[in-house]
Design a protein around this motif. Structure first.
Motif, PDB file in Angstrom:
ATOM      1  N   ILE A 434       0.841  -1.197   0.000  1.00  0.00           N
ATOM      2  CA  ILE A 434       0.000   0.000   0.000  1.00  0.00           C
ATOM      3  C   ILE A 434       0.877   1.248   0.000  1.00  0.00           C
ATOM      4  N   LEU A 435       1.919   1.236   0.843  1.00  0.00           N
ATOM      5  CA  LEU A 435       2.801   2.400   0.926  1.00  0.00           C
ATOM      6  C   LEU A 435       3.503   2.664  -0.401  1.00  0.00           C
ATOM      7  N   THR A 436       3.833   1.611  -1.140  1.00  0.00           N
ATOM      8  CA  THR A 436       4.497   1.788  -2.438  1.00  0.00           C
ATOM      9  C   THR A 436       3.626   2.626  -3.370  1.00  0.00           C
ATOM     10  N   LYS A 446       5.817   8.702 -10.107  1.00  0.00           N
ATOM     11  CA  LYS A 446       6.879   7.713 -10.356  1.00  0.00           C
ATOM     12  C   LYS A 446       6.891   6.694  -9.222  1.00  0.00           C
ATOM     13  N   MET A 447       6.676   5.427  -9.576  1.00  0.00           N
ATOM     14  CA  MET A 447       6.672   4.364  -8.570  1.00  0.00           C
ATOM     15  C   MET A 447       8.046   3.727  -8.488  1.00  0.00           C
ATOM     16  N   VAL A 448       8.665   3.801  -7.313  1.00  0.00           N
ATOM     17  CA  VAL A 448       9.993   3.221  -7.106  1.00  0.00           C
ATOM     18  C   VAL A 448       9.885   2.020  -6.176  1.00  0.00           C
ATOM     19  N   LYS A 449      10.815   1.113  -6.318  1.00  0.00           N
ATOM     20  CA  LYS A 449      10.809  -0.115  -5.523  1.00  0.00           C
ATOM     21  C   LYS A 449      11.392   0.152  -4.137  1.00  0.00           C
ATOM     22  N   PRO A 450      10.683  -0.233  -3.090  1.00  0.00           N
ATOM     23  CA  PRO A 450      11.255  -0.089  -1.745  1.00  0.00           C
ATOM     24  C   PRO A 450      12.482  -0.988  -1.606  1.00  0.00           C
TER      25      PRO A 450
END
Length: 667
Positions: A434-436, A446-450
């Motif tokens: 969810i936080l991602t 922009k979605m980055v990988k944790p």
């Protein structure tokens, strides 16, 4: 007479013949051993006198983002006593002085040790425990004590060395860092220790040794000798200050609401670096400890935090706008035979889609999403899956929970599935997943990988680096993202999160409240259980960190709404980070944020600038501040508990001795 002498003579001949035959057999056997089976017995002798010993590799360290130790291997010593090997003269001469020194070191009376040692002597105890888990400094002190200084044979001292894994932060972040399996020593399965076990472990060596007098072994040269290769060091993204803040903020709220468990994640918006993860579960005695890695593992219905996802889908598809009007009736409707209610009695009437998200209207979202996608529900679910929300994020730490995003045709699908999904039911996601998504909103789409690791090092040389990985360059148009960002700000300003609003620093996010364990409606109505959550980021403009807080099963007598239970944790974390690391572009008056936090910081900073010759009074100081201060003075610090200092083992005013260990009790 002659007959008797003849019998005796015959017997002598018989005995002599037997002895000759026996000697002959021995000679034959010796010849067989020497010439026929000689190689075999020589090899056996060699095996009994030489042996390959394993030389364990040193396990690498785990560091925080600023180089602070999170996990390290240190030697510990158990001291035992062989009461038999010591001579009577040495025992009598050294009993009293040895007992005095042991009593002074371990806080017991000399008579206690005199009785203990005498009893061991009388019972011929060859393995009496004197002390265990000693550090190197204390081990050296014991070796220099009367009697023990004579060594293992004359002094009876037995030293067993072992290597243990220590965590300077104690139990804070224990599930994240990882622990050794109690039932399988040397095995690490969880946290960073488990994820990078192969890198940290190194490779054991081997060395040939020969047995010498008194059971001792000495190394001998062997061309097959293998030197151990020490494990690599792992540098994580964790920030010890933010980790400490998150831990204590979560703990305070869990205790106040008597909740079952909860978690917090703090992530750097631009890079995806995880700065803190706290997982706390309730024990049988009512305390809290790092039980499971809920933040990564626990996949559950997210509730209203998923409404942001639904809103983003609908805005991006242009099936609604923020100004689209939806009728929430009087707070209760039936859709496909199922009742849907809002938390506000009497409902919200006709409101805009933006307002529906601000006030978290279940009816509003069920109506909006159902009207837009009922004829083609896959258009909705396909968009959610296009963002990767149906897949694991793929973090290095083991045990990530699998999300569940059903679609038309699945066993979980029905006419009610789509409206239920719109407000966070009939699907499952972990807090990290969810936080991602929320982090992508904060990061302008922009979605980055944790990720948890910056680099792997060997003797301060980089072996491998881990940078930012982009999962989706742009999850939605700038227009859609800007609209969602504005609504999330307004949720804190005037929506369900308005109790968290502060003029001095800005936050944006979404509250969430979801039912849990509700399969049996009758039982649930008798004992209602909820999951409270808050997901968002701060500052609202040019965000630095995203954060999610999830608390399971708070006491309904005290409250269960996200704004009441998890929102304050989010605010406390943001507030404390602002105070410690002010962001000038967003914070206009840092001094006004929180006077107590500011005083704590000024107190620590002032203390840190002093040149101490004596141990200061640490009572009331935050634990992490006290540790930093003491380590800068050259002292070794051991902490017990969490929070602020309530007691210190070395009294204030005592002269500082570098390398000395001080124990701080926190609460």
């Amino acid at each position: 007479m002659a007959i008797a002498e003849k019998n005796i003579l015959n017997r002598l001949y018989f005995i002599a013949g037997g002895m000759f035959l026996f000697a002959l057999l021995i000679a034959i056997k010796l010849a067989d051993i020497q010439f026929v089976e000689g190689d075999k017995y020589r090899e056996l002798a060699k095996k009994n006198n030489t042996q390959n010993f394993t030389i364990p590799a040193n396990r690498g360290n785990v560091y925080s983002d600023d180089g602070s130790l999170l996990a390290s291997s240190v030697p510990k010593y158990n001291i035992r006593f062989d009461a038999v090997t010591v001579s009577s003269e040495d025992f009598k001469e050294n009993l009293v002085p040895l007992s005095k020194e042991l009593g002074a070191m371990f806080g017991k009376s000399p008579s206690y040790y005199q009785n203990l040692l005498r009893k061991a002597r009388a019972n011929k105890n060859r393995y009496l425990l004197i002390a265990k888990n000693l550090g190197y400094t204390d081990y050296i002190k014991i070796k220099k004590m009367p009697l023990f200084r004579k060594g293992p044979y004359k002094g009876g001292v037995i030293v067993i060395q072992k290597t243990v894994r220590e965590h300077p932060m104690g139990k804070i972040g224990a599930r994240l860092v990882g622990n050794e399996d109690r039932e399988n020593p040397g095995y690490y399965a969880v946290g960073l220790e488990g994820a990078f076990n192969e890198k940290l472990s190194g490779k054991d060596g081997k060395r040939l040794k020969q047995k010498i007098a008194k059971g001792q072994w000495k190394p001998v040269y062997d061309e097959n000798e293998v030197e151990p290769q020490d494990g690599y060091d792992v540098v994580s993204t964790i920030n010890v200050n933010i980790q400490d803040i998150a831990h204590h903020a979560l703990l305070k709220q869990l205790e106040e609401y008597e909740a079952d468990h909860g978690c917090v994640i703090v992530m750097d918006v631009k890079t995806g670096e995880i700065k803190a993860v706290s997982n706390l579960g309730r024990s049988q005695d009512g305390g809290y400890y790092e039980r499971y890695n809920y933040a990564i593992w626990e996949s559950a219905e997210p509730g209203s935090t998923f409404k942001t996802v639904a809103m983003t889908v609908a805005l991006e598809h242009k099936v609604i706008d923020t100004s689209t009007i939806v009728d929430t009736k009087e707070g209760k409707v039936r859709l496909y035979g199922r009742s849907i209610t809002d938390s506000r009695r009497g409902g919200y009437g006709k409101i805009s889609a933006a307002k529906a998200l601000e006030v978290s209207s279940n009816i509003g979202f069920a109506t909006l999403i159902n009207d837009a996608y009922k004829d083609n529900p896959k258009k909705f679910t396909n968009q959610v899956k296009a963002w990767g929300l149906d897949k694991k994020v793929g973090v290095t730490i083991k045990g990530e929970g699998m999300p569940v995003i059903p679609e038309e045709g699945d066993a979980l699908w029905s006419r009610n599935a789509l409206p239920s999904m719109s407000y966070g039911y009939n699907l499952k996601m972990t807090p990290l997943q969810i936080l991602t998504f929320y982090n992508a909103i904060a990061n302008d789409g922009k979605m980055v990988k944790p990720h948890f690791i910056r680099e792997i090092r060997s003797w301060n040389q980089k072996v491998e680096t881990f940078g930012t990985v982009v999962l989706n360059e742009q999850i939605a148009s700038k227009t859609t993202i800007n609209k969602i960002q504005e609504i999330l700000k307004n949720i804190v300003k005037r929506g369900t999160g308005k109790s968290l609003y502060s003029e001095n620093f800005s936050m944006a996010g979404k509250t969430g409240t979801a039912r849990t364990d509700y399969a049996n409606a009758v039982e649930w109505n008798k004992d209602r259980k909820y999951v409270s959550s808050f997901a968002g980021y701060f500052p609202a403009e040019n965000p630095k960190y995203s954060c999610i807080v999830v608390i399971h099963k708070p006491s309904t007598k005290k409250g269960y709404y996200g704004a009441d239970v998890t929102g304050p944790v989010f605010k406390r974390i943001a507030q404390k980070i602002f105070t410690d690391s002010p962001l000038k572009a967003q914070v206009t008056n840092v001094d006004a944020v929180d006077i107590i936090f500011q005083k704590d910081f000024e107190n620590y900073y002032g203390n840190a600038q002093k040149h101490y010759k004596k141990v200061p009074n640490l009572k009331g100081m935050a634990g992490m501040d006290a540790v930093s201060l003491l380590e800068n003075m050259g002292l070794k610090v051991t902490i017990e508990g969490n929070g602020s200092v309530t007691a210190q083992s070395i009294a204030s005013g005592e002269p500082i001795k570098k390398g000395q260990t001080i124990i701080l009790t926190l609460s």
